[in-house]
Design an enzyme around this catalytic site. Structure first.
Site, PDB file in Angstrom:
ATOM      1  N   TRP A  23      73.873  35.700  64.894  1.00 55.75           N
ATOM      2  CA  TRP A  23      74.008  36.959  64.774  1.00 55.75           C
ATOM      3  C   TRP A  23      73.120  37.931  65.621  1.00 55.75           C
ATOM      4  CZ3 TRP A  23      69.030  37.533  63.425  1.00 55.75           C
ATOM      5  CH2 TRP A  23      68.445  36.566  62.610  1.00 55.75           C
ATOM      6  N   GLU A  69      79.121  35.365  60.526  1.00 54.75           N
ATOM      7  CA  GLU A  69      79.683  36.044  59.326  1.00 54.75           C
ATOM      8  C   GLU A  69      78.647  37.636  59.159  1.00 54.75           C
ATOM      9  OE1 GLU A  69      78.705  33.209  59.698  1.00 54.75           O
ATOM     10  OE2 GLU A  69      78.348  32.222  57.519  1.00 54.75           O
ATOM     11  N   ALA A 101      69.870  22.855  62.560  1.00 55.62           N
ATOM     12  CA  ALA A 101      70.459  21.854  61.392  1.00 55.62           C
ATOM     13  C   ALA A 101      72.226  22.141  61.499  1.00 55.62           C
ATOM     14  CB  ALA A 101      70.281  22.705  59.823  1.00 55.62           C
ATOM     15  N   GLU A 132      73.289  25.207  71.960  1.00 55.33           N
ATOM     16  CA  GLU A 132      72.012  26.153  72.315  1.00 55.33           C
ATOM     17  C   GLU A 132      71.262  26.401  70.876  1.00 55.33           C
ATOM     18  OE1 GLU A 132      70.974  26.908  75.195  1.00 55.33           O
ATOM     19  OE2 GLU A 132      72.724  26.828  76.354  1.00 55.33           O
ATOM     20  N   GLY A 135      67.714  26.310  68.018  1.00 56.22           N
ATOM     21  CA  GLY A 135      66.345  26.901  67.705  1.00 56.22           C
ATOM     22  C   GLY A 135      65.222  26.816  68.692  1.00 56.22           C
ATOM     23  N   GLU A 187      60.636  26.970  62.678  1.00 55.91           N
ATOM     24  CA  GLU A 187      61.179  28.279  63.470  1.00 55.91           C
ATOM     25  C   GLU A 187      61.470  29.194  62.394  1.00 55.91           C
ATOM     26  OE1 GLU A 187      65.576  28.632  64.684  1.00 55.91           O
ATOM     27  OE2 GLU A 187      64.562  29.844  66.494  1.00 55.91           O
ATOM     28  N   LYS A 236      64.746  18.653  73.618  1.00 56.29           N
ATOM     29  CA  LYS A 236      64.641  18.128  72.468  1.00 56.29           C
ATOM     30  C   LYS A 236      65.348  18.785  71.433  1.00 56.29           C
ATOM     31  CE  LYS A 236      59.897  18.522  72.791  1.00 56.29           C
ATOM     32  NZ  LYS A 236      58.484  18.184  72.335  1.00 56.29           N
ATOM     33  N   GLY A 250      68.469  21.751  71.649  1.00 58.63           N
ATOM     34  CA  GLY A 250      69.713  21.698  72.374  1.00 58.63           C
ATOM     35  C   GLY A 250      70.425  20.679  73.223  1.00 58.63           C
TER      36      GLY A 250
HETATM   37  P1  NAD Z   1      73.472  29.283  62.076  1.00 57.15           P
HETATM   38  O1  NAD Z   1      73.627  27.965  62.667  1.00 57.15           O
HETATM   39  O2  NAD Z   1      73.465  29.624  60.765  1.00 57.15           O
HETATM   40  O3  NAD Z   1      74.946  29.953  62.518  1.00 57.15           O
HETATM   41  C1  NAD Z   1      75.400  30.161  63.692  1.00 57.15           C
HETATM   42  C2  NAD Z   1      76.820  30.228  63.857  1.00 57.15           C
HETATM   43  O4  NAD Z   1      77.302  28.657  63.409  1.00 57.15           O
HETATM   44  C3  NAD Z   1      77.548  31.215  62.721  1.00 57.15           C
HETATM   45  O5  NAD Z   1      78.818  31.744  63.423  1.00 57.15           O
HETATM   46  C4  NAD Z   1      77.794  30.127  61.729  1.00 57.15           C
HETATM   47  O6  NAD Z   1      78.956  30.708  60.792  1.00 57.15           O
HETATM   48  C5  NAD Z   1      78.356  29.092  62.401  1.00 57.15           C
HETATM   49  N1  NAD Z   1      78.096  27.709  61.754  1.00 57.15           N
HETATM   50  C6  NAD Z   1      77.118  27.331  60.747  1.00 57.15           C
HETATM   51  N2  NAD Z   1      77.383  26.265  60.156  1.00 57.15           N
HETATM   52  C7  NAD Z   1      78.372  25.562  60.951  1.00 57.15           C
HETATM   53  C8  NAD Z   1      78.983  24.482  60.791  1.00 57.15           C
HETATM   54  N3  NAD Z   1      78.526  23.301  59.933  1.00 57.15           N
HETATM   55  N4  NAD Z   1      80.148  24.209  61.603  1.00 57.15           N
HETATM   56  C9  NAD Z   1      80.638  25.132  62.474  1.00 57.15           C
HETATM   57  N5  NAD Z   1      80.267  26.289  62.609  1.00 57.15           N
HETATM   58  C10 NAD Z   1      78.919  26.743  61.593  1.00 57.15           C
HETATM   59  O7  NAD Z   1      72.485  30.403  62.793  1.00 57.15           O
HETATM   60  P2  NAD Z   1      72.250  31.722  62.756  1.00 57.15           P
HETATM   61  O8  NAD Z   1      71.442  32.077  61.629  1.00 57.15           O
HETATM   62  O9  NAD Z   1      73.522  32.570  62.772  1.00 57.15           O
HETATM   63  O10 NAD Z   1      71.334  32.166  63.921  1.00 57.15           O
HETATM   64  C11 NAD Z   1      70.012  31.846  64.163  1.00 57.15           C
HETATM   65  C12 NAD Z   1      69.605  30.450  64.893  1.00 57.15           C
HETATM   66  O11 NAD Z   1      70.509  30.691  66.123  1.00 57.15           O
HETATM   67  C13 NAD Z   1      68.362  30.336  65.295  1.00 57.15           C
HETATM   68  O12 NAD Z   1      67.880  28.774  64.918  1.00 57.15           O
HETATM   69  C14 NAD Z   1      68.091  30.546  66.625  1.00 57.15           C
HETATM   70  O13 NAD Z   1      66.965  30.064  67.385  1.00 57.15           O
HETATM   71  C15 NAD Z   1      69.426  30.062  66.866  1.00 57.15           C
HETATM   72  N6  NAD Z   1      69.846  30.829  68.408  1.00 57.15           N
HETATM   73  C16 NAD Z   1      69.643  30.026  69.614  1.00 57.15           C
HETATM   74  C17 NAD Z   1      70.062  30.548  70.597  1.00 57.15           C
HETATM   75  C18 NAD Z   1      69.675  29.698  72.070  1.00 57.15           C
HETATM   76  O14 NAD Z   1      70.277  30.135  72.969  1.00 57.15           O
HETATM   77  N7  NAD Z   1      69.097  28.467  71.976  1.00 57.15           N
HETATM   78  C19 NAD Z   1      70.176  31.861  71.034  1.00 57.15           C
HETATM   79  C20 NAD Z   1      70.440  32.465  69.577  1.00 57.15           C
HETATM   80  C21 NAD Z   1      70.109  32.199  68.522  1.00 57.15           C
END
Ligand code: NAD
Length: 482
Positions: free
Chosen positions: A150, A177, A230, A249, A251, A384, A454, A457
């Site tokens: 998001w 969502e 996770a 990609e 955290g 994080e 690590k 990703g």
């Molecule tokens: P999240 O992992 O809760 O959700 C991300 C997406 O995955 C959402 O669309 C969610 O509905 C979906 N999802 C969750 N569990 C799933 C599963 N078991 N199977 C398939 N889809 C699933 O993360 P968030 O809270 O939306 O975003 C924050 C996280 O994203 C932070 O940890 C942040 O560091 C990371 N992030 C990483 C990057 C990067 O490029 N490395 C960029 C932006 C955000």
């Protein structure tokens, strides 16, 4: 619910068979609208449609320049609707409008970049060892699932969808969502640009239902995921069973480093922007600040001053620099981390609470926060937070710095400030991070690879190899002797 925003399946807007969910504006607490959530059956239907679309000759055999033209047209449509895209994101994650507009512009630029890559990228002849010639060519996976978070859907969705389409796949985008609308806007723009139906589908819904069904589906050949570590781990374990490649990609807990010989004013500005932009909700936020001990107090004072001077406001108010946290639940999670920091012996140098401003009381606001006095081993320095919380730690010398900076499960990014270019080179090479910024921070270019070491990703997005991520190599041999 009849008035809920529908999803895009095979070029048609459908309500599907799942529940609906609320989209809430975190700046005001007001419910924006209801959105249809994809069920597992909706996923089945969409994958079948996407598989057919991916295999139809109109897409599979489309020549690269024609595919490039579509991508370029999509960039034009996004540019002509920058405000719609920017507002869609701002309403849902509360990011300040100025930044949302800039990200909508970047999304268009990403499609334009991959139009150019699509038209110019080449297959290759490989050295022959006999009476034949041999080639390396690249084929799409078929159906790619793009699953996004998001915090910056505008750019992150473009960063996956543009190269996956340029590579010749059909794409099913499952936005977070919390921010379903930028993806739905992208679907609308793809229809307006003239993409064949079923080539870009958009399925809002939860991770546990729509996301999980997409990852497990046998018709999905590749998953490109950005989100928490996770969730990434769960997706990787399902993918292992299917023997399906994934790009993850995840955290970060990025170290931002200031040596005593650096331009301290420039460093202070970059450190403050690097953690407080987007209210700290950036995967590359520099959330652990390491300052050489001799300038620790001076740098700390500068950051505290910058944090206090930030203009906090409604995301579309003039001059706002710092908006709300993207949801109330996430704001409360950040507050609990700061409570833990206090319990662990940390001192809050500024922030550490909600703003005392009645105009912001209905929103999910939390002040820019600076914490000192914690060891790098404390849970607040290791986990994080994904919010506007900076931990400041002193270091003595290069070895001490590298040991502390690398003492993290994550390895997404790092920044370092020094006037000594030899030290910059040495330290940058020793840091466990997919991106290292030297005397700058948070510069991002679509042509430079991006990804994590690590627990941050697997795989690299962006650049020419960002298109190859969505293809598999094939060897071809043409006999020349009968
Ligand atoms: P999240 O992992 O809760 O959700 C991300 C997406 O995955 C959402 O669309 C969610 O509905 C979906 N999802 C969750 N569990 C799933 C599963 N078991 N199977 C398939 N889809 C699933 O993360 P968030 O809270 O939306 O975003 C924050 C996280 O994203 C932070 O940890 C942040 O560091 C990371 N992030 C990483 C990057 C990067 O490029 N490395 C960029 C932006 C955000």
């Amino acid at each position: 619910m009849d008035d809920a925003k529908p999803m895009l399946i095979g070029g048609e807007w459908k309500s599907g068979s799942g529940e609906t969910f609320d989209s809430q504006n975190p700046a005001t607490g007001i419910i924006n609208y209801h959105v249809c959530a994809a069920s597992a059956q909706d996923v089945d239907l969409t994958v079948a449609i996407a598989e057919r679309a991916a295999n139809e000759s109109t897409w599979r055999q489309m020549l690269p320049h024609a595919r490039a033209r579509l991508l370029s047209k999509l960039a034009d449509v996004i540019e002509s609707r920058v405000d719609d895209f920017a507002q869609a994101q701002m309403r849902e994650n509360g990011k300040v409008l100025r930044e949302c507009r800039a990200q909508a512009g970047s999304a268009a630029a990403i499609f334009r970049y991959y139009a150019a890559v699509c038209e110019t990228v080449e297959d290759a002849l490989t050295p022959s060892r006999g009476d034949y010639f041999s080639m390396r060519v690249h084929e799409p996976y078929g159906v790619v699932a793009a699953i996004t978070p998001w915090n910056s859907p505008l750019t992150m969705e473009a960063q996956k969808v543009a190269p996956a389409l340029a590579a010749g796949n059909a794409v099913i985008l499952k936005p977070s969502e919390i921010t379903p609308s930028p993806g739905l806007e992208l679907g609308k723009a793809a229809l307006a640009a003239g993409f064949p139906h079923g080539i870009l589908n958009v399925l809002p819904g939860t991770g546990s239902v729509a996301g999980a069904a997409l990852v497990a589906h046998p018709g999905v050949g590749f998953v490109s995921f950005t989100g928490g570590t996770a969730s990434g781990r769960r997706i990787a374990s399902v993918a292992a069973d299917k023997l399906m490649p994934v790009a993850l990609e995840l955290g970060g807990k990025s170290p931002h480093i200031v040596f005593a010989d650096a331009n301290l004013d420039a460093a202070v500005n970059a450190v403050a922007d690097g953690i407080f932009e987007a209210s700290g909700q950036s995967c590359v936020a520099g959330s652990r600040l390491f300052v050489q001990r001799s300038v620790h107090e001076r740098v700390l004072a500068g950051i505290v001053e910058r944090a206090r001077a930030l203009k906090i406001g409604l995301p579309d108010s003039p001059g706002a620099q710092f908006g709300p946290i993207s949801s109330f639940a996430h704001r409360d999670r950040i507050a609990r981390f700061v409570d833990t920091a206090r319990d662990e012996g940390g001192e809050v140098a500024t922030g550490g609470q909600r703003p005392d401003d009645s105009r912001l009381a209905a929103g999910a606001y939390y002040l820019p926060t600076v914490v000192t006095g914690l060891a790098n081993t404390s849970s607040v320095c290791q986990q994080e937070i994904f919010g506007p919380v900076l931990c400041v730690l002193p270091f003595d010398d290069e070895d001490d710095l590298v040991q502390q900076a690398n003492d993290s499960a994550y390895g997404l990014a790092a920044g370092l400030w020094t006037a000594d270019y030899q030290r910059a080179w040495r330290v940058a090479r020793r840091l466990d991070a997919g991106t290292v910024w030297i005397n700058t921070y948070k510069q991002l270019s679509i042509s430079t690879p991006f990804g994590g070491f690590k627990d941050s990703g697997l795989g690299r997005e962006k650049g020419i190899s960002g298109l190859r991520l969505y293809q598999q190599e094939k060897g071809l041999y043409f006999g020349l002797n009968g």
